[in-house]
Scaffold this motif. Sequence first.
Motif, PDB file in Angstrom:
ATOM      1  N   LEU A  21       0.845  -1.271   0.039  1.00  0.00           N
ATOM      2  CA  LEU A  21      -0.089   0.127  -0.036  1.00  0.00           C
ATOM      3  C   LEU A  21       0.921   1.391  -0.091  1.00  0.00           C
ATOM      4  N   ASN A  22       1.980   1.348   0.775  1.00  0.00           N
ATOM      5  CA  ASN A  22       2.726   2.526   0.689  1.00  0.00           C
ATOM      6  C   ASN A  22       3.631   2.786  -0.440  1.00  0.00           C
ATOM      7  N   SER A  23       3.830   1.616  -1.488  1.00  0.00           N
ATOM      8  CA  SER A  23       4.502   1.811  -2.748  1.00  0.00           C
ATOM      9  C   SER A  23       3.511   2.438  -3.609  1.00  0.00           C
ATOM     10  N   ILE A  24       2.082   2.203  -3.364  1.00  0.00           N
ATOM     11  CA  ILE A  24       1.176   2.841  -4.230  1.00  0.00           C
ATOM     12  C   ILE A  24       0.941   4.343  -3.742  1.00  0.00           C
ATOM     13  N   ARG A  25       1.117   4.447  -2.640  1.00  0.00           N
ATOM     14  CA  ARG A  25       0.693   5.733  -2.039  1.00  0.00           C
ATOM     15  C   ARG A  25       2.017   6.673  -2.577  1.00  0.00           C
ATOM     16  N   ASN A  26       3.194   6.170  -2.639  1.00  0.00           N
ATOM     17  CA  ASN A  26       4.102   6.976  -2.842  1.00  0.00           C
ATOM     18  C   ASN A  26       4.563   7.128  -4.513  1.00  0.00           C
ATOM     19  N   GLN A  27       3.481   6.813  -5.010  1.00  0.00           N
ATOM     20  CA  GLN A  27       3.688   7.153  -6.650  1.00  0.00           C
ATOM     21  C   GLN A  27       3.942   8.401  -6.899  1.00  0.00           C
ATOM     22  N   THR A  28       4.676   8.835  -8.218  1.00  0.00           N
ATOM     23  CA  THR A  28       5.098  10.329  -8.487  1.00  0.00           C
ATOM     24  C   THR A  28       4.169  10.694  -9.513  1.00  0.00           C
ATOM     25  N   ALA A  95      -0.567  -7.224  -6.408  1.00  0.00           N
ATOM     26  CA  ALA A  95      -1.030  -8.306  -5.606  1.00  0.00           C
ATOM     27  C   ALA A  95      -0.424  -7.557  -4.134  1.00  0.00           C
ATOM     28  N   GLY A  96      -0.854  -8.319  -2.919  1.00  0.00           N
ATOM     29  CA  GLY A  96      -0.488  -7.952  -1.892  1.00  0.00           C
ATOM     30  C   GLY A  96       0.750  -8.169  -1.130  1.00  0.00           C
ATOM     31  N   ASP A  97       1.824  -8.791  -2.109  1.00  0.00           N
ATOM     32  CA  ASP A  97       3.322  -8.811  -1.789  1.00  0.00           C
ATOM     33  C   ASP A  97       3.991  -8.173  -2.782  1.00  0.00           C
ATOM     34  N   ASP A  98       3.729  -7.493  -3.623  1.00  0.00           N
ATOM     35  CA  ASP A  98       4.520  -6.904  -4.670  1.00  0.00           C
ATOM     36  C   ASP A  98       4.652  -5.583  -4.382  1.00  0.00           C
ATOM     37  N   LEU A  99       5.876  -4.799  -4.747  1.00  0.00           N
ATOM     38  CA  LEU A  99       5.945  -3.445  -4.481  1.00  0.00           C
ATOM     39  C   LEU A  99       6.388  -2.708  -5.850  1.00  0.00           C
ATOM     40  N   LEU A 100       5.933  -1.511  -6.049  1.00  0.00           N
ATOM     41  CA  LEU A 100       6.380  -0.635  -7.095  1.00  0.00           C
ATOM     42  C   LEU A 100       7.318   0.513  -6.754  1.00  0.00           C
ATOM     43  N   THR A 101       7.973   0.564  -7.915  1.00  0.00           N
ATOM     44  CA  THR A 101       9.230   1.787  -7.811  1.00  0.00           C
ATOM     45  C   THR A 101       8.155   3.145  -7.867  1.00  0.00           C
ATOM     46  N   ASP A 102       8.855   4.092  -7.332  1.00  0.00           N
ATOM     47  CA  ASP A 102       8.044   5.498  -7.262  1.00  0.00           C
ATOM     48  C   ASP A 102       7.592   5.931  -8.654  1.00  0.00           C
ATOM     49  N   ASP A 107       5.678   6.080 -15.481  1.00  0.00           N
ATOM     50  CA  ASP A 107       6.238   5.618 -16.519  1.00  0.00           C
ATOM     51  C   ASP A 107       5.407   4.904 -17.622  1.00  0.00           C
ATOM     52  N   PHE A 108       4.193   3.982 -17.099  1.00  0.00           N
ATOM     53  CA  PHE A 108       3.369   3.397 -17.965  1.00  0.00           C
ATOM     54  C   PHE A 108       2.408   4.592 -18.489  1.00  0.00           C
ATOM     55  N   VAL A 109       1.867   5.367 -17.884  1.00  0.00           N
ATOM     56  CA  VAL A 109       1.139   6.624 -18.434  1.00  0.00           C
ATOM     57  C   VAL A 109       2.002   7.061 -19.614  1.00  0.00           C
ATOM     58  N   SER A 110       3.220   7.699 -19.243  1.00  0.00           N
ATOM     59  CA  SER A 110       4.025   8.510 -20.102  1.00  0.00           C
ATOM     60  C   SER A 110       4.245   7.396 -21.392  1.00  0.00           C
TER      61      SER A 110
END
Length: 182
Positions: A21-28, A95-102, A107-110
């Motif tokens: 959840l924190n990796s989602i919240r920290n998206q740029t 998923a509940g055990d994955d993390l995203l880079t900020d 990057d996807f949208v761009s």
Amino acid sequence: MLVSFEFLEAPNSASTVLATLNSIRNQTYEGQIELIVSDDNSSDTTVEVVNKWLSENKNYFQQAQLLQTSTNTGVVGNLNRACKEAKGDWIKTIAGDDLLTDSALSDFVSFVNNSAEYVDFVASSVKTFGDDVELTDVEKLPIIYGSCNHMVDLDFVYKNPTFWFPGPSFFIRRSTLSSIGY
């Protein structure tokens, strides 16, 4: 552009859910984000942990909600439940055990916005982590993208197990997912 995050939480993810959840919240990403957490009948404290986090962090999102079910419906059922609830133009699953880079969402949208072709889905490399993880060529995958007009031959995919979309990196148009019945 509104992007829906489908956080597909496997049952009993209390020990990893906060980091995800924190990796989602920290998206740029500076656009609007809808967060849909779908719990698949956890029997531990996952729901309490998620509810507390949502109450403390809901202002980071256009909308944030927790979906619950009284029976375990499996990955597909959980995914479909969350995707049908989404309002965003694009859906990003995690998923509940994955993390995203900020910068993952930016990057996807761009990539989509700057593509010369119409894009229905995007998948990219992932970096594996964990205690007993064996690193594989998954880190070396190119960005994979396409449209439903040029859909991959599923027979080819089944016969070529090296051709696959890493789940944590998948990004798809909601309208595309809806058009194929989820």
